[in-house]
Design a protein around this motif. Structure first.
Motif, PDB file in Angstrom:
ATOM      1  N   GLU A 149       0.861  -1.273  -0.145  1.00  0.00           N
ATOM      2  CA  GLU A 149       0.037  -0.158   0.016  1.00  0.00           C
ATOM      3  C   GLU A 149       0.847   1.156   0.102  1.00  0.00           C
ATOM      4  N   ALA A 150       0.665   2.376  -0.710  1.00  0.00           N
ATOM      5  CA  ALA A 150      -0.615   2.450  -1.555  1.00  0.00           C
ATOM      6  C   ALA A 150      -0.380   1.525  -2.790  1.00  0.00           C
ATOM      7  N   MET A 151       0.562   1.739  -3.839  1.00  0.00           N
ATOM      8  CA  MET A 151       0.793   1.147  -4.970  1.00  0.00           C
ATOM      9  C   MET A 151       2.137   0.625  -5.345  1.00  0.00           C
ATOM     10  N   PRO A 158       4.652  -7.826 -11.843  1.00  0.00           N
ATOM     11  CA  PRO A 158       3.597  -6.944 -12.680  1.00  0.00           C
ATOM     12  C   PRO A 158       2.182  -7.114 -12.274  1.00  0.00           C
ATOM     13  N   SER A 159       1.283  -6.030 -12.112  1.00  0.00           N
ATOM     14  CA  SER A 159       0.013  -6.486 -11.753  1.00  0.00           C
ATOM     15  C   SER A 159      -0.967  -5.344 -11.954  1.00  0.00           C
ATOM     16  N   TYR A 160      -2.083  -5.718 -11.743  1.00  0.00           N
ATOM     17  CA  TYR A 160      -3.157  -4.380 -11.754  1.00  0.00           C
ATOM     18  C   TYR A 160      -3.089  -3.781 -10.351  1.00  0.00           C
ATOM     19  N   ASP A 161      -2.360  -2.565 -10.202  1.00  0.00           N
ATOM     20  CA  ASP A 161      -1.864  -2.040  -9.069  1.00  0.00           C
ATOM     21  C   ASP A 161      -2.857  -1.144  -8.666  1.00  0.00           C
ATOM     22  N   TYR A 162      -4.096  -1.340  -8.555  1.00  0.00           N
ATOM     23  CA  TYR A 162      -5.085  -0.317  -7.985  1.00  0.00           C
ATOM     24  C   TYR A 162      -6.318  -0.960  -7.298  1.00  0.00           C
ATOM     25  N   PRO A 163      -6.827  -0.273  -6.356  1.00  0.00           N
ATOM     26  CA  PRO A 163      -7.474  -1.416  -5.485  1.00  0.00           C
ATOM     27  C   PRO A 163      -9.030  -1.695  -6.023  1.00  0.00           C
ATOM     28  N   HIS A 209      -9.154 -10.663  -3.295  1.00  0.00           N
ATOM     29  CA  HIS A 209      -8.694  -9.401  -2.575  1.00  0.00           C
ATOM     30  C   HIS A 209      -7.902  -8.442  -3.390  1.00  0.00           C
ATOM     31  N   SER A 210      -7.760  -7.534  -3.050  1.00  0.00           N
ATOM     32  CA  SER A 210      -6.974  -6.356  -4.005  1.00  0.00           C
ATOM     33  C   SER A 210      -5.534  -6.256  -3.944  1.00  0.00           C
ATOM     34  N   ASN A 211      -4.936  -6.052  -5.223  1.00  0.00           N
ATOM     35  CA  ASN A 211      -3.345  -5.967  -5.272  1.00  0.00           C
ATOM     36  C   ASN A 211      -2.751  -5.706  -4.163  1.00  0.00           C
ATOM     37  N   TYR A 212      -2.978  -4.457  -3.616  1.00  0.00           N
ATOM     38  CA  TYR A 212      -2.060  -3.810  -2.497  1.00  0.00           C
ATOM     39  C   TYR A 212      -2.160  -4.684  -1.283  1.00  0.00           C
TER      40      TYR A 212
END
Ligand SMILES: [Zn+2]
Length: 856
Positions: A149-151, A158-163, A209-212
């Motif tokens: 967190e945050a990004m 490599p990722s989709y790095d936004y919540p 769950h989210s990426n962060y």
């Protein structure tokens, strides 16, 4: 996430921003999506000698609309080797800044699921940190840990790095065979390769769950396990520190069960693990099922009650519900994560230590909010206007937001509040949320429309400032209670509407009534059989407000001795602090300081005696210095610091600093020694400053005390303590203090800028942070060029934010200085003119006199 320095924020002010209101601040609404990410499989090898990560990240996804030709992911500083699709076909890709764009060989239809496999290598500078022993820190544990967190997870995969996406994940990680690798969810498999001397851990998070929140910790640990409410609970600490586990984590199992009850929703994940790591960049981080903590939360008993790790641990645990189970859709709604976690700290304190204890935490948070509101800015808690996502992690989001939820519970009542929260967690479990989702869930569960509450406390800014007074109408047998809202009502600060309780106490009985604030000026008529002894406005101090309620001495004395609520007794003590040299007042405060059963009231009585500052008050404080509760002794020491150059107070403080034994009181004594400005203060502070303590609080207090003392000799003492090899928190505090001390010694400023500039290039995050704070404290324009480099190039987002703010503060200070010079020269000019006029008048007068004499 939570800030490590919370517990002594007063000591190191200025962690966060003051830039929201500026018209050039950009709008940062939630990110648009072109695909749904459903699963991430990360198969990596972590090499802690080379400090690298390498392997494959496989993303399973499907387009939201027909015709998807490319996907864009986040990748920072990664070396991409090869990208293929699920048919094994090699895909084209390119990078622009942090964006990795992968072209698809054909347009994909909405809902058509496919995989993108990315082979990559990374030597991460942030996101994943490799800690270990070196020359300066030979005993530091060898542990690699992540902080997303945050990004920042984009720096190690490599990722989709936004919540605003949620997906299931697998982390399959290979490490040297002496290590354990921890990650999210449950351990599916662990294998060993004896030839390569490696171990592979296969972790699965099968709830989205989210990426962060994806996390990793690799090292050698001591471990203890419990079960709570059917959930495995684990505490990992660096190997050799197992002796701390019981004291620090003993309450976690009870917390897991208690939150399940209090929130009306059981712990939603497979396990709850906590792991302590060295030099963590936050206080704690709530990755799903795996909270990572700074190892400074491992405290001995001499800091336990002043620091209380429960605040940090309950905060991070509460995130498993708020933040992890329901996750903010964008950084503008981050209060849905952080304010709830802060509010849950109060819930836990209430459950474990009682409502009075929780109230002190609520009031402390309120004080911090007022400071940010008064010295920096007032912003809506929900806003999309910010520069960096890190700007949002401020006192408004944490401390004000925690208070707002405390008020929400008061407005709904505890039962409806629980019903509403339980419905919100059920309805939105496993989803991303925004503020309106909470409002609607409350309405669905309770029938209550809270548009007005959300509007004034979340979408608007500020707080009510009240002027309250009461009088007695003997004929009508009524109390006339006048309430004025005096805050400047100007966008974004509204006129507030809120229910408030009033407590009325007569000889015969005590009762409460509820009134509704809604106008700029209101008078409430409250019936009473006889003139009350006391009228208490908001007796439990629920409302986030500033209040002036002038009362006469007799009412305050009655209230301090008799009020049931601790908030009312604390307010009475505070009010009595303004009556100087009055024997009855000192006697009443003495009774409160030595006899009140709640430590918070005793502490407030000490503060009032410090305001009174008479010889009698000092004698009472010396009695209070024997209190068994360290939090009261801190109040006493702080009050003794008000006795300037007083030998008796100095002697007591010097003794407290060297011999109290408890770390936080010794820290307070150091600061009080400086405040009292006794000639022997400098040598006394230096003599005891290097004693080890939890989170180095004694040394940090001593550093700040030296800055406050303003003695130039302190510069060398502080410089030494910024050196590599000193504990990171000492380096942080001494760098901050060095800047402050330098601000009193103009001739030394250049040399201090140079010293702090070197620290801005240090490998340790907190040393760099201290340098930024030091340059802000120094307030010297020559430091700006260095701060600008940090504001632009520093990788850790908090630090960019801090540097940006420091620049602004230095500029403002300079502009103020220039204004003063201008005002001074204008004043001088006026004085000159005045002098000239006077002499001309005098000349005229003497001429008139001469003429008059002649006429005579
Ligand atoms: Zn948090």
């Amino acid at each position: 996430m939570s800030d490590l320095l919370d517990s002594c924020r007063g000591l190191v002010l200025g962690a966060f921003d003051r830039t929201f209101a500026s018209p050039e601040t950009p709008e940062q609404p939630p990110r648009d999506k072109t695909f749904r990410l459903t699963h991430l499989r990360l198969e990596v090898r972590v090499d802690d000698d080379a400090k690298t990560v390498s392997g494959t990240a496989v993303h399973r996804l499907s387009p939201i609309n027909d015709g998807l030709r490319e996907i864009t992911l986040d990748a920072a500083d990664l070396t991409i080797r090869r990208i293929t699709d699920d048919a094994g076909k090699v895909l084209e890709w390119e990078t622009h800044g942090d964006a990795l764009t992968v072209r698809l060989p054909r347009a994909r239809k909405a809902g058509e699921s496919f995989e993108v496999r990315i082979r990559y290598e990374a030597k991460p500078r942030i996101g994943l940190f490799f800690m270990g022993p070196d020359k300066g820190y030979p005993k530091r544990a060898r542990i690699a840990w992540s902080q997303g967190e945050a990004m920042e997870n984009r720096y190690w995969f490599p990722s989709y790095d936004y919540p605003n996406q949620r997906f299931t994940s697998e982390v399959i990680v290979t490490v040297a065979d002496r290590y354990v690798a921890l990650s999210n969810g449950r351990l599916v498999k662990e294998t060993r390769d004896s030839r390569r001397r490696t171990r592979t851990f296969h972790w699965l998070q099968d709830k989205p769950h989210s990426n962060y929140l994806v996390a990793l910790a690799v090292g050698e640990f001591d471990l203890k396990e419990w079960t709570a409410d059917g959930v495995p609970v684990q505490a990992y600490v660096p190997k050799g520190k197992g002796g701390f586990i019981d004291r620090c984590f003993r309450n976690t199992p009870e917390m897991v069960a208690a939150f399940g009850k209090m929130l009306g929703f059981r712990y939603p994940w497979d396990k709850y693990a906590q792991v302590c790591v060295p030099d963590f960049t936050a206080g704690g981080m709530e990755n799903t099922t795996l909270t990572i903590l700074h190892e400074y939360c491992l405290t001995d008993e001499k800091a336990y009650w002043d620091y209380n790790p429960d605040d940090l641990l309950s905060h991070e645990l509460a995130h498993m519900w708020f933040g992890d189970w329901v996750t903010t859709k964008s950084w503008g709604h981050i209060w849905l994560n952080e304010s709830f976690a802060t509010f849950c700290e109060y819930l836990w304190r209430e459950h474990k230590y009682g409502a009075d204890d929780a109230l002190v935490a609520i009031l402390d948070d309120r004080t911090q909010y007022f400071e940010e509101a008064e010295t920096r800015y007032k912003r809506p808690i929900v806003t999309h206007k910010f520069v960096d996502a890190s700007d949002m992690f401020d006192v408004h989001t944490y401390q004000k937001g925690g208070n707002v939820l405390h008020m929400l519970r008061f407005v709904l009542g505890p039962d409806l509040f629980q019903k509403a929260i339980s419905h919100y967690l059920t309805k939105h479990g496993g989803q991303n949320v925004e503020t309106n989702d909470l409002k609607v869930a409350i309405e669905e569960a309770t029938g209550r429309n809270l548009d007005w509450f959300f509007d004034e406390w979340l979408y608007k800014a500020g707080h009510p400032e009240l002027e309250v007074s009461w009088s007695w109408d003997d004929k009508a047998k009524q109390v006339l209670l006048k309430v004025k809202q005096t805050q400047e009502v100007k966008d974004p600060v509204p006129l507030f509407r809120m229910p408030v309780e009033i407590e009325i106490a007569t000889d015969a009985r005590v009762w409460r009534e509820r009134v509704q604030l809604e106008k700029a000026e209101q008078v409430f008529h409250l019936d009473a059989p006889a003139r009350p002894k006391a009228v208490m406005f908001d007796p439990d101090a629920v409302l986030l407000k500033k209040i002036t309620f002038k009362k006469d001495k007799d009412e305050l004395l009655w209230q301090l001795a008799n009020a049931k609520s601790v908030a009312a007794r604390m307010q009475a003590a505070e009010g009595l602090g303004t009556f100087l040299s009055d024997d009855r007042v000192v006697a009443a405060l003495r009774k409160a300081l030595t006899k009140d059963k709640f430590w918070g009231v005793r502490r407030e009585a000490a503060t009032a005696l410090g305001e009174i500052r008479s010889a009698e008050a000092r004698e009472v404080l010396l009695e209070g210095a024997k209190d068994k509760e360290s939090r009261v002794r801190r109040g006493v020491y702080r009050a003794l610091g008000k006795f300037r150059e007083d030998d008796v107070a100095f002697k007591a403080l010097a003794k407290a600093y060297m011999e109290d034994g408890w770390y936080y009181p010794m820290q307070t004594a150091a600061l009080a020694l400086a405040e009292a400005r006794h000639p022997k203060a400098f040598e006394t502070i230096v003599k005891g400053m290097d004693r080890p303590s939890q989170a180095e609080v004694v040394t940090r207090g001593a550093c700040m005390a030296l800055a406050n003392l303003r003695d130039e000799k302190g510069i060398e003492v502080l410089k030494e303590r910024t050196a590599y090899g000193r504990p990171e928190l000492v380096r942080f505090a001494s760098a901050t203090a060095l800047g402050k001390l330098g601000s009193f010694h103009e001739k030394r400023r250049d040399e201090i800028v140079e010293h702090l500039a070197a620290l801005l290039r240090d490998t340790n995050y907190r040393a760099r942070y201290g340098a930024v704070m030091g340059l802000e404290e120094l307030g010297y324009t020559k430091g700006i060029a260095e701060l600008e480099k940090t504001a632009e190039r520093e990788l850790i987002a908090h630090l960019r934010v801090a540097a940006r703010l420091a620049i602004k503060a230095v500029r403002e200070k300079h502009a103020e200085g220039a204004k003063k010079v201008e005002q001074q020269s204008e004043l001088d000019k006026l004085k000159d003119e005045n002098k000239e006029l006077k002499s001309r008048v005098a000349a005229l007068e003497s001429r008139i006199e001469t003429i008059a004499k002649r006429r005579k």
